[in-house]
Motif scaffolding. Structure first.
Motif, short mmCIF file in Angstrom:
data_model
loop_
_atom_site.label_atom_id
_atom_site.label_comp_id
_atom_site.label_asym_id
_atom_site.label_seq_id
_atom_site.Cartn_x
_atom_site.Cartn_y
_atom_site.Cartn_z
N SER A 163 -3.67 1.39 14.56
CA SER A 163 -4.45 2.25 14.57
C SER A 163 -4.59 1.93 16.22
CB SER A 163 -5.90 2.38 14.22
OG SER A 163 -6.55 3.46 14.34
N ALA B 206 0.80 -1.71 0.21
CA ALA B 206 -0.02 0.22 0.05
C ALA B 206 0.96 1.25 0.25
CB ALA B 206 -1.48 0.40 1.41
N ALA C 107 -2.22 -7.51 -2.14
CA ALA C 107 -1.70 -7.50 -0.60
C ALA C 107 -2.65 -8.78 -0.48
CB ALA C 107 -1.39 -7.15 -0.05
N GLY D 243 -2.90 8.25 15.02
CA GLY D 243 -4.21 8.70 14.50
C GLY D 243 -4.95 9.34 13.81
N THR D 244 -4.88 10.39 13.69
CA THR D 244 -6.10 11.07 12.30
C THR D 244 -4.27 11.60 12.01
OG1 THR D 244 -8.01 11.26 14.35
CG2 THR D 244 -7.70 12.31 11.75
N VAL D 245 -4.63 10.57 10.52
CA VAL D 245 -3.63 11.55 9.75
C VAL D 245 -3.80 11.94 8.11
CG1 VAL D 245 -1.72 10.97 8.05
CG2 VAL D 245 -2.37 9.85 10.65
N LEU E 241 0.56 -4.65 -6.68
CA LEU E 241 0.91 -5.99 -6.05
C LEU E 241 -0.88 -5.57 -4.93
CD1 LEU E 241 1.40 -8.50 -4.80
CD2 LEU E 241 2.91 -7.09 -3.73
N PRO F 264 -5.59 10.69 1.25
CA PRO F 264 -6.52 10.30 0.49
C PRO F 264 -7.61 10.12 1.08
CG PRO F 264 -4.48 9.62 -0.54
CD PRO F 264 -4.44 10.20 0.80
N SER F 265 -7.43 8.59 2.15
CA SER F 265 -8.80 8.14 2.37
C SER F 265 -10.01 8.86 3.27
CB SER F 265 -8.47 6.91 1.92
OG SER F 265 -7.63 6.71 3.82
N VAL G 1 1.37 -1.83 10.56
CA VAL G 1 0.39 -0.38 10.56
C VAL G 1 -1.41 -0.98 11.11
CG1 VAL G 1 -0.87 2.21 9.55
CG2 VAL G 1 1.45 0.29 8.68
N GLY H 60 1.42 3.37 -2.64
CA GLY H 60 0.46 4.43 -3.42
C GLY H 60 0.81 5.62 -2.96
N GLN H 61 0.25 6.38 -1.88
CA GLN H 61 -0.30 7.32 -1.49
C GLN H 61 -0.86 7.00 0.19
OE1 GLN H 61 -4.68 7.22 -3.51
NE2 GLN H 61 -5.09 6.00 -1.42
N LEU I 34 -1.94 -1.96 -4.40
CA LEU I 34 -3.05 -2.27 -5.23
C LEU I 34 -3.51 -2.20 -7.19
CD1 LEU I 34 -5.11 -4.39 -5.90
CD2 LEU I 34 -7.18 -3.14 -4.48
N ARG J 245 -13.36 9.58 3.50
CA ARG J 245 -14.34 10.09 4.72
C ARG J 245 -14.96 10.98 5.17
NH1 ARG J 245 -9.96 6.40 6.07
NH2 ARG J 245 -8.85 7.41 7.11
N LEU K 181 -0.64 4.49 -9.38
CA LEU K 181 -0.03 5.10 -8.09
C LEU K 181 1.47 5.36 -7.64
CD1 LEU K 181 -2.99 4.53 -5.52
CD2 LEU K 181 -3.02 6.87 -7.22
P1 NAD Z 1 -5.05 5.65 1.71
O1 NAD Z 1 -6.29 5.09 3.20
O2 NAD Z 1 -4.96 6.35 1.50
O3 NAD Z 1 -4.42 4.57 1.51
C1 NAD Z 1 -4.56 3.07 1.13
C2 NAD Z 1 -3.76 2.62 -0.40
O4 NAD Z 1 -3.64 1.11 -0.09
C3 NAD Z 1 -4.06 3.17 -1.52
O5 NAD Z 1 -2.67 3.47 -2.02
C4 NAD Z 1 -4.80 1.71 -1.91
O6 NAD Z 1 -4.20 1.65 -3.06
C5 NAD Z 1 -3.92 0.56 -1.43
N1 NAD Z 1 -5.07 -0.82 -1.34
C6 NAD Z 1 -6.01 -1.43 -0.68
N2 NAD Z 1 -6.48 -2.32 -1.83
C7 NAD Z 1 -5.39 -2.63 -0.87
C8 NAD Z 1 -4.86 -4.30 -1.44
N3 NAD Z 1 -5.41 -5.03 -1.38
N4 NAD Z 1 -3.01 -4.37 -1.64
C9 NAD Z 1 -2.50 -3.20 -1.83
N5 NAD Z 1 -2.74 -2.57 -1.51
C10 NAD Z 1 -4.24 -1.88 -1.44
O7 NAD Z 1 -3.64 5.35 2.86
P2 NAD Z 1 -3.16 5.46 4.50
O8 NAD Z 1 -5.24 6.85 5.31
O9 NAD Z 1 -1.83 6.13 4.97
O10 NAD Z 1 -4.14 4.65 5.56
C11 NAD Z 1 -2.60 3.67 5.23
C12 NAD Z 1 -2.74 2.60 6.36
O11 NAD Z 1 -2.87 3.55 8.01
C13 NAD Z 1 -4.45 1.70 7.03
O12 NAD Z 1 -3.74 0.25 7.28
C14 NAD Z 1 -4.79 2.47 8.01
O13 NAD Z 1 -6.02 1.34 8.43
C15 NAD Z 1 -3.81 3.06 8.60
N6 NAD Z 1 -3.87 4.08 9.52
C16 NAD Z 1 -4.63 5.28 9.07
C17 NAD Z 1 -4.89 6.86 9.57
C18 NAD Z 1 -5.00 7.46 8.86
O14 NAD Z 1 -5.69 8.42 9.45
N7 NAD Z 1 -5.26 7.53 7.50
C19 NAD Z 1 -5.07 6.21 10.97
C20 NAD Z 1 -4.18 4.91 11.12
C21 NAD Z 1 -4.56 4.08 10.61
#
Ligand code: NAD
Length: 241
Positions: A128, A12, A55, A173-175, A53, A178-179, A126, A14-15, A37, A183, A41
């Protein structure tokens, strides 16, 4: 550079957090294999190797990790389901555990023998802060998966503690990612949701992916050699009280 001579494999990338970790590890001298995936990206990512890939495809994931021979494995792929227990379908439950947990199980299982053989390694899962650490509204299945990540992390850390392999997880926490913006969009009132998500951090802001990447650099490097089995919280004070 802090990761000179090390090889890192990231899902993951990509972003969001995964991308920031991949690029920060590259900047610190690691040979980074960045996967996501969505291959598009990765077109401009700063990493030694990058390719599409899924995952959740066990064979593809395990082959890619075997080929990469990582010293550092970053299991980042995850998805946030919104809803309470009343909203959660069996399909959502299955999808959440497949993506957020089973991928980490498969990744760690295939990476460990090589790490042990080479005398060490660092696994970074990773998780949360919305997990077994604190409850957040509408995070029923998400929190269950992220609590399981903490449990897997501790279990692997303990079973491998004498091998030189360390296993830690990051609990953001909250980061800003793009996702996260999606939300806010999906809530129906972007500005109100944004305000509410910012307010839950006593620091009055959300974190950046780069701030999470700095913790990943520490955990991936030998600077953290005495640290294993822990859930490292990085949340702007959200879980403090
Ligand atoms: P994101 O959700 O914006 O991006 C997720 C990435 O995962 C995308 O590039 C997507 O293409 C990829 N992805 C989705 N399904 C996949 C698969 N089957 N195989 C490979 N890649 C796949 O990024 P984010 O918000 O930084 O989240 C990344 C991780 O951090 C996640 O595990 C999320 O639960 C965790 N997290 C995020 C936050 C937050 O606030 N953003 C907080 C706590 C934990």
């Amino acid at each position: 550079m802090r990761l000179n001579g090390k090889r890192a494999f990231i899902t993951a990338a990509g972003q969001g957090i995964g991308r920031a970790v991949a690029e920060a590890m590259t900047a610190e001298g690691a040979h980074v294999v960045a996967t996501d995936l969505k291959g598009d990206l990765l077109s401009d990512i700063k990493a030694a190797e990058s390719f599409a890939l899924d995952a959740t495809d066990k064979d593809a994931l395990q082959k890619a990790i075997t080929d990469a021979k990582p010293d550092i494995l970053v299991n980042c792929a995850g998805f946030v389901h919104n809803g309470t227990i009343a909203d959660c379908t069996d399909e959502q439950w299955g999808f959440a555990f497949d993506l957020n947990c089973r991928t980490q199980f498969h990744g760690m299982q295939v990476a460990l023998p090589g790490m042990v053989e080479r005398g060490g390694g660092s696994i970074i899962n990773v998780s949360s802060v919305a997990s077994s650490i604190i409850a957040a509204p509408n995070r029923f299945v998400y929190a269950a998966t992220k609590a399981a990540v903490i449990a897997m992390t501790k279990s692997v850390a303990l079973d491998y503690v004498t091998t030189g392999v360390r296993c830690n997880c990051i609990c953001p926490g909250t980061v800003d990612s793009p996702s996260l913006h999606q939300r806010w969009e999906d809530s129906g009132d972007y500005e109100a949701a944004k305000k509410q998500f910012i307010a839950r951090q006593p620091m009055g802001r959300v974190g950046t992916p780069e701030e999470i990447a700095k913790l990943a650099i520490y955990l991936g490097s030998d600077e953290s050699a005495f640290t294993t089995g822990h859930a490292h919280v990085i949340d702007g004070g959200w879980s403090v009280g």
